[in-house]
Design a protein around this motif. Structure first.
Motif, PDB file in Angstrom:
ATOM      1  N   LYS A   1      -3.830  -1.690  -6.311  1.00  0.00           N
ATOM      2  CA  LYS A   1      -3.576  -0.965  -5.065  1.00  0.00           C
ATOM      3  C   LYS A   1      -2.693  -1.791  -4.134  1.00  0.00           C
ATOM      4  O   LYS A   1      -1.735  -1.267  -3.533  1.00  0.00           O
ATOM      5  CB  LYS A   1      -4.909  -0.642  -4.375  1.00  0.00           C
TER       6      LYS A   1
ATOM      7  N   LEU B   1       0.922  -1.799  -5.438  1.00  0.00           N
ATOM      8  CA  LEU B   1       1.636  -0.567  -5.127  1.00  0.00           C
ATOM      9  C   LEU B   1       2.043  -0.523  -3.658  1.00  0.00           C
ATOM     10  O   LEU B   1       3.136  -0.046  -3.311  1.00  0.00           O
ATOM     11  CB  LEU B   1       0.761   0.642  -5.472  1.00  0.00           C
ATOM     12  N   GLU B   2       1.178  -1.025  -2.793  1.00  0.00           N
ATOM     13  CA  GLU B   2       1.512  -1.062  -1.370  1.00  0.00           C
ATOM     14  C   GLU B   2       2.705  -1.979  -1.107  1.00  0.00           C
ATOM     15  O   GLU B   2       3.593  -1.653  -0.323  1.00  0.00           O
ATOM     16  CB  GLU B   2       0.292  -1.519  -0.565  1.00  0.00           C
TER      17      GLU B   2
ATOM     18  N   LEU C   1       5.016  -2.732  -3.263  1.00  0.00           N
ATOM     19  CA  LEU C   1       6.206  -2.168  -3.885  1.00  0.00           C
ATOM     20  C   LEU C   1       6.819  -1.040  -3.056  1.00  0.00           C
ATOM     21  O   LEU C   1       7.959  -0.649  -3.304  1.00  0.00           O
ATOM     22  CB  LEU C   1       5.870  -1.652  -5.285  1.00  0.00           C
ATOM     23  N   CYS C   2       6.072  -0.539  -2.104  1.00  0.00           N
ATOM     24  CA  CYS C   2       6.646   0.479  -1.213  1.00  0.00           C
ATOM     25  C   CYS C   2       7.796  -0.101  -0.389  1.00  0.00           C
ATOM     26  O   CYS C   2       8.633   0.631   0.142  1.00  0.00           O
ATOM     27  CB  CYS C   2       5.572   1.042  -0.280  1.00  0.00           C
TER      28      CYS C   2
ATOM     29  N   PHE D   1       9.650   3.383 -13.847  1.00  0.00           N
ATOM     30  CA  PHE D   1       8.234   3.159 -13.533  1.00  0.00           C
ATOM     31  C   PHE D   1       7.369   3.721 -14.656  1.00  0.00           C
ATOM     32  O   PHE D   1       7.496   4.875 -15.040  1.00  0.00           O
ATOM     33  CB  PHE D   1       7.855   3.835 -12.217  1.00  0.00           C
TER      34      PHE D   1
ATOM     35  N   SER E   1       3.148   3.614 -16.016  1.00  0.00           N
ATOM     36  CA  SER E   1       1.780   3.177 -15.766  1.00  0.00           C
ATOM     37  C   SER E   1       0.861   3.832 -16.777  1.00  0.00           C
ATOM     38  O   SER E   1       0.840   5.049 -16.928  1.00  0.00           O
ATOM     39  CB  SER E   1       1.340   3.538 -14.343  1.00  0.00           C
TER      40      SER E   1
ATOM     41  N   LEU F   1      -6.539   5.209  -6.335  1.00  0.00           N
ATOM     42  CA  LEU F   1      -5.199   4.660  -6.529  1.00  0.00           C
ATOM     43  C   LEU F   1      -4.101   5.702  -6.357  1.00  0.00           C
ATOM     44  O   LEU F   1      -2.922   5.355  -6.308  1.00  0.00           O
ATOM     45  CB  LEU F   1      -5.079   4.045  -7.925  1.00  0.00           C
TER      46      LEU F   1
ATOM     47  N   PRO G   1      -1.885   5.289  -2.776  1.00  0.00           N
ATOM     48  CA  PRO G   1      -0.779   4.325  -2.788  1.00  0.00           C
ATOM     49  C   PRO G   1       0.304   4.679  -3.794  1.00  0.00           C
ATOM     50  O   PRO G   1       1.479   4.378  -3.583  1.00  0.00           O
ATOM     51  CB  PRO G   1      -1.452   2.991  -3.133  1.00  0.00           C
ATOM     52  N   LEU G   2      -0.073   5.342  -4.887  1.00  0.00           N
ATOM     53  CA  LEU G   2       0.927   5.758  -5.866  1.00  0.00           C
ATOM     54  C   LEU G   2       1.853   6.821  -5.271  1.00  0.00           C
ATOM     55  O   LEU G   2       3.072   6.773  -5.439  1.00  0.00           O
ATOM     56  CB  LEU G   2       0.244   6.293  -7.117  1.00  0.00           C
TER      57      LEU G   2
ATOM     58  N   PHE H   1       4.226   5.166  -2.950  1.00  0.00           N
ATOM     59  CA  PHE H   1       5.271   4.474  -3.699  1.00  0.00           C
ATOM     60  C   PHE H   1       6.373   5.440  -4.110  1.00  0.00           C
ATOM     61  O   PHE H   1       7.561   5.161  -3.953  1.00  0.00           O
ATOM     62  CB  PHE H   1       4.654   3.801  -4.930  1.00  0.00           C
TER      63      PHE H   1
END
Length: 244
Positions: free
Chosen positions: A41, A44-45, A47-48, A56, A58, A66, A69-70, A73
């Motif tokens: 989490k 991902l935050e 990576l914003c 990408f 996953s 999750l 945050p995804l 992103f």
């Protein structure tokens, strides 16, 4: 300048490590695993703030917490070219919001791959509604293998295919064994009506048999231009009786 991010947390490994009783005893027994969800989490935050990612992936049995945050992103990364989400059990119940974040913010999305996420017909219908609402951002390649999709999902795909503003070149519906003759008829009709072939159509591991194969052949004979350049039909129970 990170351009590609691949996150892989295999659900079998995770469940094995998180088991209440681990079969390995003694000093070599594995320690309690770290709370990967907290770290993922946070990642991902962070990576914003990175707008350079174009690829990408996953994979893992990730949890519902999750998804927020995804979505964030995907909302800020507008240059994604390739997105693959595999084995995300939480996606099925939250398809619309996640797909909106992916599709409506991307200007160059080429490939969208959602595999083994138990979308079913309802989830695929939400995907197609999102794609039709934003045709200019629709990916050219859509991979939907192993999502328990049935005949209703094929109807939804046909609706997208018949939208003249959407240029869908590749579609993968393999390993959706609930697709029957009615679903094949929908796809065949859409192929014939469009008159513009898929570059690739994968219907492998769908046991539609000789009757389903006949539907496809008839569509190709009625409209030769509808014949895909690459047609994959592995393990579809097409027997020699048809060729006779």
């Amino acid at each position: 300048n990170l351009e590609a991010l691949i996150l892989s947390i295999h659900y079998r490994v995770k469940n094995f490590l998180l088991a209440d009783e681990h079969p390995m005893k003694g000093p070599h027994a594995p320690k309690d695993p770290p709370d990967y969800k907290i770290h993922l989490k946070r990642l991902l935050e962070l990576l914003c703030e990175n707008r350079s990612i174009i690829h990408f992936e996953s994979r893992g049995d990730h949890e519902l917490e999750l998804l927020a945050p995804l979505e964030s992103f995907f909302s800020v990364n507008e240059n994604l070219d390739f997105v693959r989400l595999s084995d995300w059990t939480a996606i099925a119940a939250n398809t619309q919001s996640l797909l909106t974040a992916i599709v409506k913010r991307q200007s160059s999305l080429d490939t969208l791959c959602i595999e083994r996420c138990t979308l079913r017909d309802e989830g695929l219908k939400e995907i197609t509604l999102t794609l039709k609402s934003c045709p200019e951002a629709c990916p050219k390649k859509l991979y939907l293998g192993g999502n328990s999709i049935g005949d209703g999902g094929c109807v939804s795909i046909s609706d997208v295919r018949n939208n003249t503003k959407i240029d869908l070149k590749e579609i993968d519906l393999s390993r959706n064994s609930s697709i029957g003759l009615r679903g094949l008829q929908s796809i065949s009709t859409a192929l014939a009506m469009k008159g513009r072939p898929f570059e690739k159509l994968d219907l492998s591991f769908i046991p539609f048999g000789d009757a389903g194969f006949s539907e496809l052949v008839e569509a190709f004979l009625d409209c030769p231009k509808a014949t895909p350049k690459y047609l994959r039909l592995r393990y579809c129970r097409i027997y020699n009786s048809y060729w006779k």
